[in-house]
Design a protein around this motif. Structure first.
Motif, PDB file in Angstrom:
ATOM      1  N   HIS A 166      65.923  83.210  40.668  1.00 53.24           N
ATOM      2  CA  HIS A 166      65.826  84.120  39.522  1.00 53.24           C
ATOM      3  C   HIS A 166      64.522  83.935  38.757  1.00 53.24           C
ATOM      4  O   HIS A 166      64.477  84.043  37.532  1.00 53.24           O
ATOM      5  CB  HIS A 166      67.055  83.976  38.602  1.00 53.24           C
ATOM      6  N   ALA A 167      63.476  83.641  39.504  1.00 45.04           N
ATOM      7  CA  ALA A 167      62.162  83.465  38.896  1.00 45.04           C
ATOM      8  C   ALA A 167      61.604  84.796  38.407  1.00 45.04           C
ATOM      9  O   ALA A 167      60.729  84.843  37.557  1.00 45.04           O
ATOM     10  CB  ALA A 167      61.209  82.835  39.905  1.00 45.04           C
ATOM     11  N   GLY A 168      62.096  85.890  38.962  1.00 44.54           N
ATOM     12  CA  GLY A 168      61.703  87.207  38.470  1.00 44.54           C
ATOM     13  C   GLY A 168      60.364  87.700  38.972  1.00 44.54           C
ATOM     14  O   GLY A 168      59.849  88.700  38.478  1.00 44.54           O
ATOM     15  N   CYS A 199      59.694  89.149  41.733  1.00 48.24           N
ATOM     16  CA  CYS A 199      59.909  90.478  42.318  1.00 48.24           C
ATOM     17  C   CYS A 199      59.958  91.549  41.221  1.00 48.24           C
ATOM     18  O   CYS A 199      59.335  92.599  41.340  1.00 48.24           O
ATOM     19  CB  CYS A 199      61.193  90.492  43.124  1.00 48.24           C
ATOM     20  N   CYS A 227      57.950  86.173  47.332  1.00 48.86           N
ATOM     21  CA  CYS A 227      59.164  85.617  46.725  1.00 48.86           C
ATOM     22  C   CYS A 227      59.130  84.102  46.894  1.00 48.86           C
ATOM     23  O   CYS A 227      59.080  83.611  48.016  1.00 48.86           O
ATOM     24  CB  CYS A 227      60.397  86.215  47.393  1.00 48.86           C
ATOM     25  N   PRO A 228      59.118  83.345  45.788  1.00 50.40           N
ATOM     26  CA  PRO A 228      58.910  81.901  45.890  1.00 50.40           C
ATOM     27  C   PRO A 228      60.054  81.140  46.565  1.00 50.40           C
ATOM     28  O   PRO A 228      59.848  80.046  47.087  1.00 50.40           O
ATOM     29  CB  PRO A 228      58.748  81.458  44.429  1.00 50.40           C
ATOM     30  N   LEU A 246      64.196  86.713  49.556  1.00 50.37           N
ATOM     31  CA  LEU A 246      63.945  88.072  50.030  1.00 50.37           C
ATOM     32  C   LEU A 246      63.383  88.053  51.445  1.00 50.37           C
ATOM     33  O   LEU A 246      62.623  87.155  51.812  1.00 50.37           O
ATOM     34  CB  LEU A 246      62.944  88.794  49.114  1.00 50.37           C
TER      35      LEU A 246
HETATM   36  S1  SF4 Z   1      61.224  86.809  43.488  1.00 45.64           S
HETATM   37 FE1  SF4 Z   1      62.743  85.986  44.879  1.00 45.64          FE
HETATM   38  S2  SF4 Z   1      63.548  84.192  43.846  1.00 45.64           S
HETATM   39 FE2  SF4 Z   1      62.519  85.420  42.325  1.00 45.64          FE
HETATM   40  S3  SF4 Z   1      64.123  86.694  41.431  1.00 45.64           S
HETATM   41 FE3  SF4 Z   1      63.157  87.849  43.070  1.00 45.64          FE
HETATM   42  S4  SF4 Z   1      64.430  87.446  44.833  1.00 45.64           S
HETATM   43 FE4  SF4 Z   1      64.918  85.877  43.350  1.00 45.64          FE
END
Ligand code: SF4
Length: 69
Positions: free
Chosen positions: A23-25, A27, A60-61, A65
């Motif tokens: 949930h690093a956000g 994306c 995506c870290p 994804l």
């Molecule tokens: S970038 Fe990857 S890890 Fe971060 S919120 Fe989106 S899906 Fe999740």
């Protein structure tokens, strides 16, 4: 590990594994037109071009994804 599928068209599907997502956000910040964390479904692949989706997915870290072609 459960992976959810978000189909853009017959040629491209976004894959998301919730248990990996931190949930690093990243994306959401990169492609806010595609990722809507408060909605269901939260990924709207039809809103993005395939090339921009791919390059964003690779960033995506957590590896949550992915995509299928
Ligand atoms: S970038 Fe990857 S890890 Fe971060 S919120 Fe989106 S899906 Fe999740």
């Amino acid at each position: 590990m459960e992976t959810k599928r978000y189909k853009k068209n017959d040629a491209f599907t976004i894959l998301w594994t919730p248990s990996k997502c931190t949930h690093a956000g990243v994306c959401v910040k990169t492609l806010p037109k595609v990722y809507h964390p408060r909605d269901k479904p939260w990924i709207l692949p039809e809103e993005g071009e395939i090339e921009e989706l791919k390059s964003q997915i690779k960033n995506c870290p957590s590896g949550a994804l992915g995509f299928e072609e």
